[in-house]
Design a protein around this motif. Structure first.
Motif, PDB file in Angstrom:
ATOM      1  N   HIS A  30       5.706  -1.722   2.191  1.00 55.83           N
ATOM      2  CA  HIS A  30       4.795  -0.685   1.728  1.00 55.83           C
ATOM      3  C   HIS A  30       5.571   0.557   1.287  1.00 55.83           C
ATOM      4  O   HIS A  30       6.728   0.750   1.655  1.00 55.83           O
ATOM      5  N   ASP A  42      -2.950   5.515  -0.443  1.00 55.55           N
ATOM      6  CA  ASP A  42      -4.078   4.668  -0.047  1.00 55.55           C
ATOM      7  C   ASP A  42      -4.567   5.036   1.347  1.00 55.55           C
ATOM      8  O   ASP A  42      -5.768   4.994   1.623  1.00 55.55           O
ATOM      9  N   ARG A  86       0.842  -1.184   0.000  1.00 54.78           N
ATOM     10  CA  ARG A  86       0.000   0.000   0.000  1.00 54.78           C
ATOM     11  C   ARG A  86       0.879   1.236   0.000  1.00 54.78           C
ATOM     12  O   ARG A  86       2.042   1.193   0.407  1.00 54.78           O
TER      13      ARG A  86
END
Length: 429
Positions: free
Chosen positions: A34, A250, A11
């Motif tokens: 991430h 996100d 993400r």
């Protein structure tokens, strides 16, 4: 708190704030695979752990003392190969200006046994990261709580250091939760193992900001001097508008207090209500040269830590380097009062205030009052984790100690963002 997301894909996460909690959560997220962007309004990282250099010596303006309860910090220091050293000894200056040891009757009069039994019965999770798990049990004002449980000697043993460190006076409306968390983190209630080879407290050679600069250097995208102007949260992601252009992600992690980010946040009614309940202490650091004062220790001024009525006066000072006249002085109150009274306080101790190198004011220790804790304010904040793609770390959910902030931030990242499976594409733009 919510469980881990179902997806194990990478993400994109925007972290607002590059203090210890923001950098710790960013590091944890990157290690899990991430993609992270850290946005910091100041021109440097470290938040309330800033250091400055004067005449070749590093002086810490905020947090820098680590006890044997600082296991997460010790691990971080080890992983980044940051050098540490033992801290200065602690001394109390009594009303006559004489240096005496901190009274520790609580450890000898049976108080600690009563406290441990109470802890086991009413707030057994106080040593864990976060505060919500123990908030209701410790919501009462600290002076009332100590009196009800026959623990007044606990105030005598820990109150001076608590107040000197910026957490408030014990005769103010400060919930017992924060005093008890502080006492737990001193390492004196339950002796733990030595950390990094130090038999007592330790700190970072060259200033505590050295550690946070090292963390930032390891991260892929840390942007300082960037001001967030608005935050838009949508079903498909988050857009942060900044004075350097937009950032798409996100999710967003807010590593600043909710009341500080509120003016630019598309806040919900729940976020606005909680932000309006946050309190903080006006805490000041003054770095100045002063001669004729007691040396080579961290000194707590008993006359000014005993009551909120002395706000404005110096509550402590640190003389770290033998041979140097530069000291860091700490005070509560309005800036004008702090500036005027420091000269008076130094003179009263038989010293002379010379050059003032800098002053720094902090909105320190974001917290909730007793009534709000009883009504579940911290549980409500915890319930917001993950809603609207937003997460909260820092002093408010964790307590304004570096170890507490880092442990909470690391655990939040591990709980909500599972490690990326190799080959998974990033979901953000």
């Amino acid at each position: 708190m919510q469980e881990l997301r179902e997806t194990a894909g990478p993400r994109t996460v925007a972290v607002v704030g590059a203090g210890p909690s923001g950098l710790a959560v960013a590091r944890e997220l990157e290690h899990a695979g991430h993609r992270v962007t850290v946005l910091e309004e100041r021109d440097t990282v470290a938040g309330k752990c800033q250091s400055v250099h004067v005449d070749g010596h590093a002086y810490d303006l905020g947090g820098h003392i680590c006890t044997n309860r600082y296991e997460r910090l010790a691990q971080l220091l080890t992983e980044l190969d940051v050098e540490t050293e033992r801290t200065s000894r602690y001394r109390v200056l009594d009303s006559a200006g004489r240096a005496v040891r901190q009274p520790m009757a609580f450890l000898r009069d049976g108080g600690i046994q009563r406290y441990r039994a109470l802890r086991e019965r009413e707030f057994p999770r106080i040593g864990e990261p976060g505060l919500a798990h123990s908030a209701r049990a410790l919501a009462a004002p600290v002076a009332d709580w100590l009196a009800v449980h026959g623990l007044r000697s606990m105030a005598e043993s820990f109150g001076t250091g608590y107040t000197a460190a910026g957490y408030g006076h014990l005769d103010d409306d400060i919930p017992a939760l924060y005093f008890v968390k502080y006492a737990e983190m001193t390492g004196l209630l339950d002796p733990g193992p030595e950390l990094l080879g130090h038999p007592g407290d330790f700190t970072v050679v060259g200033g505590f900001a050295t550690l946070w600069r090292r963390v930032a250097e390891e991260l892929k995208d840390v942007r300082c001097g960037v001001r967030v102007t608005s935050v838009e949260r949508r079903e498909d992601g988050v857009r942060l508008h900044t004075d350097s252009g937009p950032v798409e992600a996100d999710d967003v992690v807010l590593a600043v207090a909710p009341d500080r980010i509120l003016p630019v946040l598309d806040a919900t009614d729940e976020e606005r209500d909680l932000a309006a309940r946050i309190r903080s202490n006006a805490y000041h650091t003054t770095l100045a040269a002063a001669s004729g004062l007691p040396e080579d220790a961290f000194y707590f001024l008993a006359a000014h830590t005993a009551s909120r009525e002395t706000a404005g006066h110096c509550v402590s000072y640190h003389h770290r380097y033998p041979g140097s006249e530069v000291r860091t002085f700490y005070s509560y109150g309005r800036p004008g009062d702090v500036t005027a009274l420091l000269q008076e306080d130094v003179t009263a101790l038989g010293g002379r205030l010379a050059e003032v190198h800098l002053r720094r004011e902090w909105a320190f220790m974001p917290h909730f009052g007793s009534a709000d804790l009883r009504d579940g304010a911290l549980e409500r904040l915890d319930a917001l984790q993950g809603h609207d793609r937003t997460y909260y770390v820092g002093g408010l959910p964790a307590f304004e100690l570096v170890e507490c902030a880092v442990a909470h931030a690391q655990d939040l990242a591990r709980r909500h963002f599972p490690p990326v499976r190799i080959g998974e594409p990033a979901t953000g733009s």
